[in-house]
Design a protein around this motif. Structure first.
Motif, PDB file in Angstrom:
ATOM      1  N   GLY A   1       0.838  -1.446   0.060  1.00  0.00           N
ATOM      2  CA  GLY A   1      -0.128  -0.340   0.059  1.00  0.00           C
ATOM      3  C   GLY A   1       0.823   1.191   0.131  1.00  0.00           C
ATOM      4  N   GLY A   2       1.666   1.082   0.119  1.00  0.00           N
ATOM      5  CA  GLY A   2       3.070   2.085   0.765  1.00  0.00           C
ATOM      6  C   GLY A   2       3.557   2.900  -0.941  1.00  0.00           C
ATOM      7  N   TYR A   3       3.185   1.722  -2.324  1.00  0.00           N
ATOM      8  CA  TYR A   3       4.289   2.383  -3.136  1.00  0.00           C
ATOM      9  C   TYR A   3       3.440   3.671  -3.951  1.00  0.00           C
ATOM     10  N   PRO A   4       4.147   4.287  -4.875  1.00  0.00           N
ATOM     11  CA  PRO A   4       4.287   5.022  -5.187  1.00  0.00           C
ATOM     12  C   PRO A   4       2.058   4.598  -6.163  1.00  0.00           C
ATOM     13  N   TRP A   5       1.639   5.795  -6.185  1.00  0.00           N
ATOM     14  CA  TRP A   5       0.069   6.070  -7.197  1.00  0.00           C
ATOM     15  C   TRP A   5      -0.935   4.230  -6.330  1.00  0.00           C
TER      16      TRP A   5
END
Length: 228
Positions: free
Chosen positions: A74-78
């Protein structure tokens, strides 16, 4: 005539549902799928599959829900993930209630996002709803559950890349990835330095994109059976 319910007028909706009182509801996410794929892939894929299945098996298709849960990145970009299932379940509950009031007999939930948490939520929701026995009967499934796909489901790899290309080739751009001979897959794929950062599964640079149509047909055939 389109199967997209949001584009129809009431008399058109009534006519379509009189033939087959089925509504398809695609679910997905806004989520990083490496540099070569759109962030809305999960919902776009589910929506495209539902439209194809509705053309073959009848029914109407709801707009896709772009918020999913689970997957551990969930912390990945976009990427915008719900932290739990309650918000999504509230939307599904209200949708099922209103469709039941309009005499829809079957609601088919199709998720393009198939993290364990997402699938557990959909299975739990459908089982709980169906046990009460009111409103539409709910069938919950996901694109990774097709037994005849002949390809392992993945995240941003060969499977999802081929499906997206078959639905909307203009949204797939493998040129955004370095050539395999220039940047071999030698990194942890959760490392931003990886040429296929976030890809879980077969490296999409190794596939023939023309194979996507055959994969899409297999999934569409399987999904269409859910409306019968």
């Amino acid at each position: 005539m389109t199967r997209q319910i949001e584009r129809l007028r009431p008399h058109q909706i009534r006519a379509q549902l009189a033939e087959r009182p089925v509504v398809w509801m695609p679910l997905g996410t806004i989520e990083w799928h490496c540099e070569h794929l759109p962030v809305g892939l999960d919902a776009l894929t589910a929506h495209g599959l539902c439209l194809r299945a509705a053309e073959r098996g009848g029914g109407l298709v709801m707009p896709p829900l772009y918020f999913g849960t689970g997957g551990g990145h969930g912390g990945y970009p976009w990427t915008i993930m719900m932290q739990g299932a309650s918000e999504i379940e509230a939307i599904l509950t209200r949708t099922a209630e209103r469709l039941g009031a309009m005499e829809v007999e079957r609601l088919i939930l199709v998720s393009g996002h198939f993290a364990d948490e997402q699938l557990e939520m959909l299975d739990r929701f459908s089982e709980t709803w169906n046990a009460v026995g009111t409103g539409p009967r709910i069938i919950a499934t996901a694109v990774n559950r097709c037994p005849g796909a002949d390809m392992a489901p993945d995240h941003a790899g060969a499977f999802e890349t081929l499906l997206m290309h078959a639905l909307a080739a203009e949204l797939v751009d493998l040129s955004r990835l370095p050539r395999l001979d220039q940047a071999p897959d030698a990194f942890d794929r959760h490392d931003p330095q990886s040429p296929v950062w976030g890809v879980i599964g077969t490296d999409p640079r190794t596939v023939d994109l023309s194979e996507g149509e055959r994969l899409m047909d297999r999934l569409t055939d399987w999904l269409t059976l859910q409306a019968l």
